[in-house]
Design an enzyme around this catalytic site. Structure first.
Site, PDB file in Angstrom:
ATOM      1  N   ASN A 148       0.930  -0.929  -0.330  1.00 51.46           N
ATOM      2  CA  ASN A 148       0.346   0.013  -0.120  1.00 51.46           C
ATOM      3  C   ASN A 148       0.558   1.070  -0.351  1.00 51.46           C
ATOM      4  O   ASN A 148       0.373   2.186  -0.789  1.00 51.46           O
ATOM      5  CB  ASN A 148      -0.632  -0.142   1.648  1.00 51.46           C
ATOM      6  CG  ASN A 148      -2.525  -1.155   1.011  1.00 51.46           C
ATOM      7  OD1 ASN A 148      -1.869  -1.850   0.432  1.00 51.46           O
ATOM      8  ND2 ASN A 148      -2.371  -1.260   2.314  1.00 51.46           N
ATOM      9  N   HIS A 166     -17.838  37.107 -29.411  1.00 47.84           N
ATOM     10  CA  HIS A 166     -18.870  36.590 -29.514  1.00 47.84           C
ATOM     11  C   HIS A 166     -18.672  35.666 -31.680  1.00 47.84           C
ATOM     12  O   HIS A 166     -18.839  35.818 -32.114  1.00 47.84           O
ATOM     13  CB  HIS A 166     -20.214  36.893 -29.727  1.00 47.84           C
ATOM     14  CG  HIS A 166     -20.081  37.988 -28.619  1.00 47.84           C
ATOM     15  ND1 HIS A 166     -20.808  37.390 -27.417  1.00 47.84           N
ATOM     16  CD2 HIS A 166     -19.920  38.878 -27.697  1.00 47.84           C
ATOM     17  CE1 HIS A 166     -21.390  39.004 -26.529  1.00 47.84           C
ATOM     18  NE2 HIS A 166     -20.241  39.669 -26.957  1.00 47.84           N
ATOM     19  N   GLU A 216      -6.544  18.661 -35.159  1.00 41.95           N
ATOM     20  CA  GLU A 216      -7.764  18.432 -34.685  1.00 41.95           C
ATOM     21  C   GLU A 216      -7.371  17.671 -33.574  1.00 41.95           C
ATOM     22  O   GLU A 216      -8.590  17.039 -33.369  1.00 41.95           O
ATOM     23  CB  GLU A 216      -8.537  17.935 -36.129  1.00 41.95           C
ATOM     24  CG  GLU A 216      -9.076  19.059 -36.590  1.00 41.95           C
ATOM     25  CD  GLU A 216      -9.035  18.526 -38.038  1.00 41.95           C
ATOM     26  OE1 GLU A 216     -10.524  18.585 -38.627  1.00 41.95           O
ATOM     27  OE2 GLU A 216      -8.782  17.366 -38.506  1.00 41.95           O
ATOM     28  N   LYS A 226      -7.416  18.729 -51.447  1.00 41.99           N
ATOM     29  CA  LYS A 226      -7.648  19.089 -49.415  1.00 41.99           C
ATOM     30  C   LYS A 226      -6.001  19.246 -49.381  1.00 41.99           C
ATOM     31  O   LYS A 226      -4.952  18.192 -49.287  1.00 41.99           O
ATOM     32  CB  LYS A 226      -8.258  17.736 -48.820  1.00 41.99           C
ATOM     33  CG  LYS A 226     -10.127  17.461 -48.937  1.00 41.99           C
ATOM     34  CD  LYS A 226     -10.315  19.220 -48.398  1.00 41.99           C
ATOM     35  CE  LYS A 226     -10.674  18.946 -47.023  1.00 41.99           C
ATOM     36  NZ  LYS A 226     -11.672  18.304 -47.184  1.00 41.99           N
ATOM     37  N   SER A 232      -5.799  14.856 -48.425  1.00 45.70           N
ATOM     38  CA  SER A 232      -7.340  13.433 -48.360  1.00 45.70           C
ATOM     39  C   SER A 232      -7.202  12.666 -49.411  1.00 45.70           C
ATOM     40  O   SER A 232      -6.587  13.138 -50.364  1.00 45.70           O
ATOM     41  CB  SER A 232      -8.775  14.739 -48.089  1.00 45.70           C
ATOM     42  OG  SER A 232      -9.695  13.625 -49.161  1.00 45.70           O
TER      43      SER A 232
HETATM   44  N1  ARG Z   1      -1.067  -3.340  -7.216  1.00 50.80           N
HETATM   45  C1  ARG Z   1      -2.359  -2.480  -6.372  1.00 50.80           C
HETATM   46  C2  ARG Z   1      -2.380  -1.607  -6.669  1.00 50.80           C
HETATM   47  O1  ARG Z   1      -2.103  -1.183  -7.297  1.00 50.80           O
HETATM   48  C3  ARG Z   1      -0.780  -2.634  -4.927  1.00 50.80           C
HETATM   49  C4  ARG Z   1      -0.958  -2.668  -3.843  1.00 50.80           C
HETATM   50  C5  ARG Z   1      -2.176  -3.976  -3.213  1.00 50.80           C
HETATM   51  N2  ARG Z   1      -2.323  -3.608  -1.801  1.00 50.80           N
HETATM   52  C6  ARG Z   1      -2.984  -4.711  -1.174  1.00 50.80           C
HETATM   53  N3  ARG Z   1      -3.607  -4.078  -0.740  1.00 50.80           N
HETATM   54  N4  ARG Z   1      -3.831  -5.716  -2.456  1.00 50.80           N
HETATM   55  O2  ARG Z   1      -2.666  -1.173  -5.919  1.00 50.80           O
END
Ligand code: ARG
Length: 494
Positions: free
Chosen positions: A125, A171, A305, A298, A292
């Site tokens: 995490n 405008h 674009e 063209k 084109s």
């Molecule tokens: N691949 C996961 C992500 O991108 C990594 C973190 C995963 N953590 C977990 N508790 N499963 O978020």
């Protein structure tokens, strides 16, 4: 990585579907750098001996070269090689769940069981939060460089346009004459705001989540400043629950890009219009246009674009991220994994745009005679004419009415204001004098806007110089940041 508590294997389709490795593989340099930083922190906490630390750092340094080597492709210059190898790395490693898993697998091949100590006191995490911050920080620097290049191209074009004029529009109706340089500098002003928005975002994101653990903080008494310094962050993040689930930095980045995209799309739209036969203000540069297959005559404005279209993707990235984050309970949730691809896509999209846009801008050739003729027709000097009367003491509301009547007379007789005789003009007010005609020439019409930010020729000359000076100072501050960068695009990491 986590199968200990499970009795049953994963459903194969689900297993494949939930993987992020196919896209988070591009965080390989970031993951290696963050892992090295973490290794230093746990060594300082006594988890690794000095020898183990140096084996681990050495192993981590070899993860990218090994991964490239395994693809069987020639590595070439290390930094240029990585992106083209990513797809091959993914297909060779169908069992890697994500980039964190992959790096550990590779490290285990290189240094054996010692690799298994790396995950002490950390969680994926905080790793993904760190990798993404590093990615966005680099992407911001790259965008800032691109912005500077485009600003320079716009300012150089403004300089080259010198005192050439064009009609301005409100405008989408012709309003008053302005200098072409003034119009170009309007975009420079927008880009300067985009520049500061991204710079602000960079400063806010520049804190290190490592040491936040899975949610509550590392289970080891880590000195968090070690990893923060190794990764050139200004310090550690303040709250572990926030750090592991915060994606504000990614949201801010995509939102800043979405605003930048709006600016770019306005420029693209104006040039698309200006290049039409109806406007005839410019010849589209052939290097940046296509023909084109059906209509031989063209020449199409594909570049502008496509830019208009790509600006839509930038909006999309910001909306996608906001929608993922909205209502998400603290802290980490797997939903956040879905927030990576919009960030990558936005970074790639803006990079692509900013590679072509400066050169396109430099290649633009304005048909200054056509623009000037358009600025001289259609009573665009009517405001200057009314201002003339105010200098003779006529209240502006009255002056407006008198010039309005003169315009109507001109329209009825097919003439511009400067083609009316003084006798005719005096029908609408005895304040008209011979000096009226000097007050409504093209130059006088420009120069009566002699205010800061106005289109008077002296003001625009100064504005071009000021804009150049600001580019120089922004360049210098960006260069000083870059020297403190990790060089994550390269395989040779800190
Ligand atoms: N691949 C996961 C992500 O991108 C990594 C973190 C995963 N953590 C977990 N508790 N499963 O978020």
């Amino acid at each position: 990585m986590w199968s200990g508590r499970f009795r049953e294997p994963l459903d194969p389709a689900f297993e494949d579907w939930q993987r992020s490795f196919p896209f988070d593989v591009r965080l390989l340099p970031q993951e290696v750098a963050a892992s090295k930083a973490h290794a230093r922190a746990i060594a300082a906490a006594g988890i690794l001996t000095e020898t183990e630390l140096s084996k681990m750092l050495d192993g981590l340094d070899r993860v990218i070269p090994l991964s490239i080597e395994e693809t069987g492709k020639n590595a070439g210059a290390a930094d240029a090689a990585l992106p083209s190898h990513l797809a091959a790395i993914v297909s060779l490693n169908p069992h890697a769940e994500d980039i964190h898993h992959f790096v550990e697998l590779q490290l285990t091949k290189l240094i054996g069981d010692l690799a298994l100590k790396l995950h002490t006191g950390r969680s994926r995490n905080e790793q993904i939060a760190t990798d993404m911050r590093l990615f966005v920080r680099d992407a911001i620097d790259q965008t800032l460089e691109g912005l500077l290049a485009w600003r320079q191209a716009l300012v150089d074009s403004a300089h080259a346009a010198d005192a050439s004029v064009m009609p301005s529009y409100t405008h989408l109706q012709r309003a008053e004459p302005v200098l072409i340089a003034h119009w170009l500098l309007a975009y420079v002003a927008m880009l300067e705001r985009d520049f500061t928005r991204l710079t602000d975002c960079r400063a806010r994101l520049n804190l290190c989540p490592l040491g936040s653990g899975a949610i509550a903080g590392a289970t080891l008494a880590l000195d968090r400043s070690i990893a923060a310094e190794a990764l050139h962050f200004a310090g550690p993040t303040a709250n572990s629950m926030d750090a592991t689930s915060d994606r504000d930095f990614a949201l801010e980045f995509t939102q800043a890009l979405s605003t930048l995209g709006l600016h770019i799309s306005r420029f693209a739209e104006e040039l698309t219009l200006h290049s039409t036969a109806e406007f005839g203000f410019l010849d589209l540069p052939e290097q940046f246009s296509t023909g084109s297959s059906a209509m031989p005559q063209k020449k199409n404005p594909d570049l502008t674009e496509l830019i208009r279209g790509k600006a839509g993707r930038l909006q999309g990235a910001a909306v996608t991220l906001a929608t993922i984050i909205k209502g998400l309970p603290l802290a980490y949730n797997k939903d956040l994994q879905e927030g990576q691809e919009p960030v990558f896509e936005a970074a790639d999209t803006i990079h692509g745009i900013l590679v072509v846009l400066p050169a396109f801008t430099r290649a633009l050739r304005f048909r200054t005679e056509v623009m000037k003729a358009a600025a001289e027709k259609g009573y665009l000097n009517a405001m200057a004419a009314a201002t003339y009367l105010t200098h003779k003491g006529v209240p502006f509301r009255k002056a407006h009415e008198k010039i309005g009547q003169a315009v109507r007379h001109g329209l009825e007789t097919g003439r511009e204001l400067n083609e009316l005789s003084i006798e005719e003009l005096r029908r609408f007010g005895d304040e008209f004098g011979e000096d009226f005609f000097e007050a409504i020439t093209l130059n006088a019409t420009l120069d009566c806007h002699d205010v800061v930010g106005g289109t008077a020729r002296n003001r625009v000359r100064d504005a071009v110089q000021d804009a150049s000076r600001r580019i120089a100072s922004d360049k210098a501050s960006l260069a000083s940041k870059k020297s403190a960068k990790l060089g994550l695009e390269s395989a040779a990491l800190v």
